[in-house]
Design a protein around this motif. Sequence first.
Motif, PDB file in Angstrom:
ATOM      1  N   LEU A 210       0.829  -1.215   0.000  1.00 44.32           N
ATOM      2  CA  LEU A 210       0.000   0.000   0.000  1.00 44.32           C
ATOM      3  C   LEU A 210       0.864   1.267   0.000  1.00 44.32           C
ATOM      4  N   ASN A 211       2.167   1.116   0.232  1.00 40.93           N
ATOM      5  CA  ASN A 211       3.070   2.276   0.282  1.00 40.93           C
ATOM      6  C   ASN A 211       2.947   3.172  -0.956  1.00 40.93           C
ATOM      7  N   THR A 212       2.706   2.556  -2.114  1.00 37.33           N
ATOM      8  CA  THR A 212       2.613   3.327  -3.363  1.00 37.33           C
ATOM      9  C   THR A 212       1.401   4.262  -3.338  1.00 37.33           C
ATOM     10  N   VAL A 213       0.286   3.760  -2.810  1.00 34.32           N
ATOM     11  CA  VAL A 213      -0.938   4.573  -2.723  1.00 34.32           C
ATOM     12  C   VAL A 213      -0.710   5.748  -1.756  1.00 34.32           C
ATOM     13  N   ILE A 214      -0.104   5.461  -0.601  1.00 32.41           N
ATOM     14  CA  ILE A 214       0.168   6.507   0.395  1.00 32.41           C
ATOM     15  C   ILE A 214       1.105   7.566  -0.202  1.00 32.41           C
TER      16      ILE A 214
ATOM     17  N   MET B  98       0.677   5.314  -9.572  1.00 33.59           N
ATOM     18  CA  MET B  98       0.726   3.865  -9.348  1.00 33.59           C
ATOM     19  C   MET B  98       1.438   3.142 -10.497  1.00 33.59           C
ATOM     20  N   PRO B  99       0.956   3.250 -11.746  1.00 31.70           N
ATOM     21  CA  PRO B  99       1.677   2.560 -12.823  1.00 31.70           C
ATOM     22  C   PRO B  99       3.105   3.082 -13.011  1.00 31.70           C
ATOM     23  N   HIS B 100       3.312   4.362 -12.736  1.00 28.62           N
ATOM     24  CA  HIS B 100       4.656   4.948 -12.847  1.00 28.62           C
ATOM     25  C   HIS B 100       5.611   4.270 -11.863  1.00 28.62           C
ATOM     26  N   THR B 101       5.174   4.160 -10.601  1.00 26.33           N
ATOM     27  CA  THR B 101       6.018   3.553  -9.562  1.00 26.33           C
ATOM     28  C   THR B 101       6.184   2.052  -9.790  1.00 26.33           C
ATOM     29  N   PHE B 102       5.121   1.391 -10.248  1.00 25.92           N
ATOM     30  CA  PHE B 102       5.219  -0.051 -10.514  1.00 25.92           C
ATOM     31  C   PHE B 102       6.220  -0.339 -11.643  1.00 25.92           C
TER      32      PHE B 102
ATOM     33  N   VAL C  58      12.135  -4.288   0.457  1.00 26.83           N
ATOM     34  CA  VAL C  58      11.129  -3.222   0.388  1.00 26.83           C
ATOM     35  C   VAL C  58       9.849  -3.828  -0.196  1.00 26.83           C
ATOM     36  N   ALA C  59       8.730  -3.567   0.453  1.00 30.37           N
ATOM     37  CA  ALA C  59       7.467  -4.227   0.090  1.00 30.37           C
ATOM     38  C   ALA C  59       6.815  -3.627  -1.154  1.00 30.37           C
ATOM     39  N   MET C  60       7.490  -3.744  -2.301  1.00 29.94           N
ATOM     40  CA  MET C  60       6.892  -3.278  -3.555  1.00 29.94           C
ATOM     41  C   MET C  60       6.008  -4.397  -4.120  1.00 29.94           C
ATOM     42  N   LEU C  61       4.982  -4.014  -4.854  1.00 33.25           N
ATOM     43  CA  LEU C  61       3.990  -4.981  -5.341  1.00 33.25           C
ATOM     44  C   LEU C  61       4.605  -6.169  -6.097  1.00 33.25           C
TER      45      LEU C  61
END
Length: 305
Positions: A154-158, A194-198, A213-216
């Motif tokens: 959820l870090n990406t959303v935050i 979101m898609p940018h960070t993913f 690091v808890a990336m998707l």
Amino acid sequence: MGMSKTALDINASANSSRWSDLQSLFKVTVLVANAVPVFAGFWLAAYFTGASFAANLDIFLLVMIGSTLVMGGALVINNWYDTDIDQIMARTQSRPTVTGNIPLRTVLWIGIATSALGFILLMFTTWEAVQYTFIGWFTYVVPYTMWTKRRYTLNTVIGSISGAVTPLIGWAALAPASHIVPIVLALIIFIWQMPHTFAIAIRKYDEYKAADVAMLPVVHGMEITKRQMAIYIACLLPLPFYLFSLGTTFVVIATVLNIGYLVLAMSGLFTNDDEKWARKMFLVSVNYLMIIFVMAIVVTLPWLG
């Protein structure tokens, strides 16, 4: 007698190194990318309220410099906090927090002082602009950096919240940001992030995995990440239609961009070379956001005349 050539070279090299350390510490490219939506927000607020840009130049400079300092301060504190994982990841190993070129205690004070100075300047604009800036600073430093980044996907959303407030900050410095335009622009940034960070997370999968690091893609795998990227980009499709007040040209170009971006995202579901595809997605995402915001300014340029 003047300094010897060698001494001058050493001096120049030290200055250059110091400058690159500061650029790395403040993540200058991220700062510039965040300053553009602030500028667009202010510009569009002037356009829609009929306010004179020139007459409000002092407010413009205060909000641009103030918000950039606050964002810079947040990025520096993020660097200070993340030193342990930055040592593991190749993309961050040249940061001065890792090399030791700038002591960690100094880094923390730079982050705090820069943030405080930015907020002081923003207090000469509007209380609403200060509030949006604080939301951006706080979510990036506390819930994102110190809490969710290492623990939850959820870090990406935050983290997206801190980017999304930028057009609201610029607009609110001049007028209440309850207008549809800054709200939709904020939504575009929030969803886009979101898609940018993913895309970055897929490209740097091994590094994020090594640093835990808890990336998707690290936690749930590539397939789910690629599907989520396509879904988020599909969510961008209706948003330009809320911006008809910027003109048909803007809506058409933004929609074409959205469709192209979605097609590229869908192609990722059938690719075998995730990294090559993620690199394309990253480049498209960076240009996508810049085009949207520069275009919002360009289509309203005739107003100057």
